[in-house]
Design a protein around this motif. Structure first.
Motif, mmCIF file in Angstrom:
data_model
loop_
_atom_site.group_PDB
_atom_site.id
_atom_site.type_symbol
_atom_site.label_atom_id
_atom_site.label_comp_id
_atom_site.label_asym_id
_atom_site.label_seq_id
_atom_site.Cartn_x
_atom_site.Cartn_y
_atom_site.Cartn_z
ATOM 1 N N GLY A 151 -16.174 2.652 -12.357
ATOM 2 C CA GLY A 151 -17.533 3.031 -11.988
ATOM 3 C C GLY A 151 -18.535 1.907 -12.081
ATOM 4 O O GLY A 151 -19.749 2.164 -12.032
ATOM 5 N N ASN A 152 -18.101 0.658 -12.192
ATOM 6 C CA ASN A 152 -18.994 -0.505 -12.275
ATOM 7 C C ASN A 152 -18.819 -1.357 -11.016
ATOM 8 O O ASN A 152 -17.706 -1.783 -10.696
ATOM 9 N N SER A 183 -21.530 1.980 -15.578
ATOM 10 C CA SER A 183 -20.900 3.087 -16.286
ATOM 11 C C SER A 183 -20.942 2.797 -17.791
ATOM 12 O O SER A 183 -20.475 1.751 -18.247
ATOM 13 N N THR A 202 -19.154 -0.492 -22.393
ATOM 14 C CA THR A 202 -19.186 -0.681 -20.952
ATOM 15 C C THR A 202 -18.209 -1.782 -20.559
ATOM 16 O O THR A 202 -17.906 -2.670 -21.357
#
Length: 269
Positions: A151-152, A183, A202
């Motif tokens: 999600g990054n 994220s 993260t």
């Protein structure tokens, strides 16, 4: 009146029964006082533990570690505020969250307040291409895309229009669009010392966790279970026990009647 009093005092059975009842009431009263004292000591200990935890939390700073995947992991000790007894600085801090998150005034049904201060230091490898607009004007396109997973991601697109005029380059127009997805994963974990700690992690490279904060909210006034109070009551009683009949004879057996009762709180249900 005196004769009646003498007759009552002369009745040893009645005197014994009354004396026994009074002793029982005094005993129950003392037990009730001890129960109240235990409750007061328990609440005082909870307040002392909370104040000590908040003192240690105020002295704590963010600890940055690495998890098993090598990703950044930050943690810090949690505060615990009693909403029924907020101090000046605590009330000011909770109002900051109330305003930012549009929370209700009494923070009803709010369990925790969490914040994070993040900083991104990034460098980009940008691919460029050119488009000739006319004999003196060129459009330079920029593009950079990176998917870090989980999600990054980071995507940059843009352009600059450059004109060569009278021996000089002039930038006519520039537009850039940067899109990032971050994220974060967070948890509140109770440590071996009994203190809660906020953990934040993260996988986004270049992101620095500058500061994090967690405030657990309790309300000792609302969360304290409804305490049963000792006192008198009127009611119908049915049971089996020691009775004093009309002949002033103490016996055991079933009984039923309407009367005035006193009961300590620990015997109430």
């Amino acid at each position: 009146m005196k004769d009646k009093l003498k007759n009552i005092l002369a009745n040893r059975t009645l005197v014994t029964f009354v004396a026994g009842a009074l002793l029982c009431l005094l005993f129950l009263k003392q037990c009730n006082n001890i129960e109240n004292l235990k409750q007061d000591v328990k609440l005082a200990q909870q307040d002392a533990d909370r104040n000590l935890n908040n003192f240690k939390a105020a002295q704590d700073s963010v600890t940055v570690l690495r998890n098993d995947n090598g990703d950044q992991l930050a943690q810090i000790r949690s505060f615990e505020f009693d909403l029924s007894n907020l101090q000046g600085s605590q009330a000011k801090l909770t109002k900051k969250y109330q305003k930012a998150l549009a929370l209700n005034d009494d923070l009803k049904k709010v369990n925790s307040l969490i914040s994070a201060e993040l900083e991104i230091t990034d460098s980009l490898d940008v691919a460029t291409s050119t488009e000739i607009v006319d004999t003196t004007t060129t459009k330079i396109n920029f593009e950079s895309s990176k998917d870090f997973g989980n999600g990054n991601s980071r995507f940059l697109t843009g352009f600059s229009t450059v004109k060569y005029d009278f021996g000089q380059f002039k930038v006519l127009e520039s537009k850039f669009e940067l899109k990032q997805t971050l994220s974060l994963m967070a948890a509140i974990e109770e440590g071996e010392d009994g203190a809660d700690r906020l953990k934040l992690s993260t996988t986004y490279p270049g992101l620095v966790i500058k500061d994090i904060e967690n405030i657990n909210l309790v309300n000792t006034r609302l969360n304290r279970r409804s305490e049963k109070k000792a006192g008198w009551g009127i009611g119908i009683g049915v049971g089996y026990g020691i009775n004093l009949n009309n002949n002033q004879v103490i016996s055991t057996g079933p009984s039923i009647g309407l009367g005035l009762y006193w009961s300590p709180k620990f015997l109430r249900f």
